[in-house]
Design a protein around this motif. Structure first.
Motif, PDB file in Angstrom:
ATOM      1  N   GLN A   1       0.816  -1.211   0.000  1.00 54.70           N
ATOM      2  CA  GLN A   1       0.000   0.000   0.000  1.00 54.70           C
ATOM      3  C   GLN A   1       0.853   1.266   0.000  1.00 54.70           C
ATOM      4  O   GLN A   1       0.459   2.289  -0.570  1.00 54.70           O
ATOM      5  CB  GLN A   1      -0.921  -0.005   1.220  1.00 54.70           C
ATOM      6  CG  GLN A   1      -1.994   1.081   1.187  1.00 54.70           C
ATOM      7  CD  GLN A   1      -2.992   0.917   2.309  1.00 54.70           C
ATOM      8  OE1 GLN A   1      -2.847   0.023   3.152  1.00 54.70           O
ATOM      9  NE2 GLN A   1      -4.006   1.755   2.337  1.00 54.70           N
ATOM     10  N   SER A   2       2.030   1.200   0.621  1.00 55.58           N
ATOM     11  CA  SER A   2       2.881   2.382   0.701  1.00 55.58           C
ATOM     12  C   SER A   2       3.526   2.755  -0.631  1.00 55.58           C
ATOM     13  O   SER A   2       4.104   3.827  -0.771  1.00 55.58           O
ATOM     14  CB  SER A   2       3.983   2.151   1.743  1.00 55.58           C
ATOM     15  OG  SER A   2       4.773   1.029   1.403  1.00 55.58           O
ATOM     16  N   SER A   3       3.425   1.867  -1.631  1.00 56.25           N
ATOM     17  CA  SER A   3       4.052   2.147  -2.921  1.00 56.25           C
ATOM     18  C   SER A   3       3.321   3.225  -3.713  1.00 56.25           C
ATOM     19  O   SER A   3       3.876   3.780  -4.665  1.00 56.25           O
ATOM     20  CB  SER A   3       4.123   0.859  -3.755  1.00 56.25           C
ATOM     21  OG  SER A   3       4.890  -0.118  -3.090  1.00 56.25           O
ATOM     22  N   GLY A   4       2.070   3.474  -3.369  1.00 57.14           N
ATOM     23  CA  GLY A   4       1.321   4.523  -4.054  1.00 57.14           C
ATOM     24  C   GLY A   4       0.350   3.986  -5.086  1.00 57.14           C
ATOM     25  O   GLY A   4       0.416   2.823  -5.495  1.00 57.14           O
ATOM     26  N   LYS A   5      -0.557   4.865  -5.511  1.00 59.29           N
ATOM     27  CA  LYS A   5      -1.601   4.473  -6.450  1.00 59.29           C
ATOM     28  C   LYS A   5      -1.045   4.132  -7.824  1.00 59.29           C
ATOM     29  O   LYS A   5      -1.566   3.261  -8.515  1.00 59.29           O
ATOM     30  CB  LYS A   5      -2.634   5.597  -6.566  1.00 59.29           C
ATOM     31  CG  LYS A   5      -3.460   5.816  -5.308  1.00 59.29           C
ATOM     32  CD  LYS A   5      -4.512   6.896  -5.538  1.00 59.29           C
ATOM     33  CE  LYS A   5      -5.365   7.107  -4.286  1.00 59.29           C
ATOM     34  NZ  LYS A   5      -6.394   8.167  -4.486  1.00 59.29           N
ATOM     35  N   ALA A   6       0.000   4.828  -8.250  1.00 65.71           N
ATOM     36  CA  ALA A   6       0.544   4.596  -9.592  1.00 65.71           C
ATOM     37  C   ALA A   6       1.038   3.158  -9.753  1.00 65.71           C
ATOM     38  O   ALA A   6       0.779   2.509 -10.776  1.00 65.71           O
ATOM     39  CB  ALA A   6       1.670   5.581  -9.876  1.00 65.71           C
ATOM     40  N   SER A   7       1.736   2.652  -8.741  1.00 69.89           N
ATOM     41  CA  SER A   7       2.235   1.277  -8.803  1.00 69.89           C
ATOM     42  C   SER A   7       1.093   0.276  -8.797  1.00 69.89           C
ATOM     43  O   SER A   7       1.128  -0.743  -9.500  1.00 69.89           O
ATOM     44  CB  SER A   7       3.170   1.005  -7.620  1.00 69.89           C
ATOM     45  OG  SER A   7       4.285   1.870  -7.653  1.00 69.89           O
TER      46      SER A   7
END
Length: 223
Positions: A84-90
């Motif tokens: 989840q911490s990787s962000g929406k783009a990933s």
């Protein structure tokens, strides 16, 4: 409804393939019954249930369920969702790769397999299968791309693995009904009778029809 879902989940957790096979087969049959109901309404005749056709859809749904499940697991391993911490783009990128692979690999093969399987379950030969593919394959694939990429984006991104096959099968109920309705609507706009790939006209019938057309043309010339 909640109790039914809990019971289904408990059984599916213990025997996933068996549960998915039975569920997918039942939903496939339900979709065909809905499609037959719409067809009888569009054609304005009394509903007559073609149970053999429904059984073919049950068989196809049951056959595909384990394959769907294994395919979804393969996509999970090939394109894991980021933390989840990787962000929406990933997250969007990973889901997009799953959807693209599903639609570019499985969808074309699955649609072709559907027409071929239905053709042979109806007792037709390979020549009939080729005619059916030639007429219906590309239009169905195009219609698939108008609906299923969005459905699978939700499925791969937000639906738990155990529920992905039933989720797509529930959508397929309405998908099959829509295709049936669209086919009936388009057929009603055709002024001349159209021979479907799975039907044949006997030579004697063709000759009789041609004689009638010739007689009609002669009568018009006399007038």
């Amino acid at each position: 409804m909640t109790a039914i879902l809990r019971a289904w989940t408990a059984v599916a957790a213990e025997r996933p393939l068996t549960t998915l096979t039975v569920t997918n087969g039942a939903l496939g049959g339900l979709g065909d019954i809905l499609a037959q109901t719409i067809e009888s309404h569009n054609e304005r005749h009394r509903f007559r249930w073609d149970y053999r056709r429904t059984l073919r859809f049950v068989a196809w749904g049951s056959l595909c369920a384990p394959l769907f499940h294994k395919w979804y697991l393969l996509l999970n391993r090939a394109f894991p969702l980021p933390v989840q911490s990787s962000g929406k783009a990933s997250f969007i990128y990973a889901v997009s790769k799953r959807v693209a692979t599903d639609q570019l690999v499985y969808a074309p093969l699955g649609i072709a397999g559907f027409f071929v399987a239905m053709n042979f379950m109806e007792g037709q030969d390979w020549a009939s299968a080729k005619r059916r593919l030639g007429e219906f394959y590309l239009p169905t694939l195009k219609a698939n791309y108008a609906v299923w990429p969005a459905v699978q984006a939700v499925n791969f991104g937000f639906v738990p693995v155990l529920y992905r096959v039933p989720f797509s099968s529930v959508v397929s109920i309405f998908w099959n009904a829509f295709m049936s309705w669209a086919n009936a609507q388009s057929a009603s706009k055709v002024e001349l009778p159209v021979e479907m790939p799975h039907t044949t006209v006997e030579a004697a019938q063709e000759k009789q029809l041609q004689l009638r057309l010739d007689e009609k043309q002669r009568n018009e010339l006399v007038r």
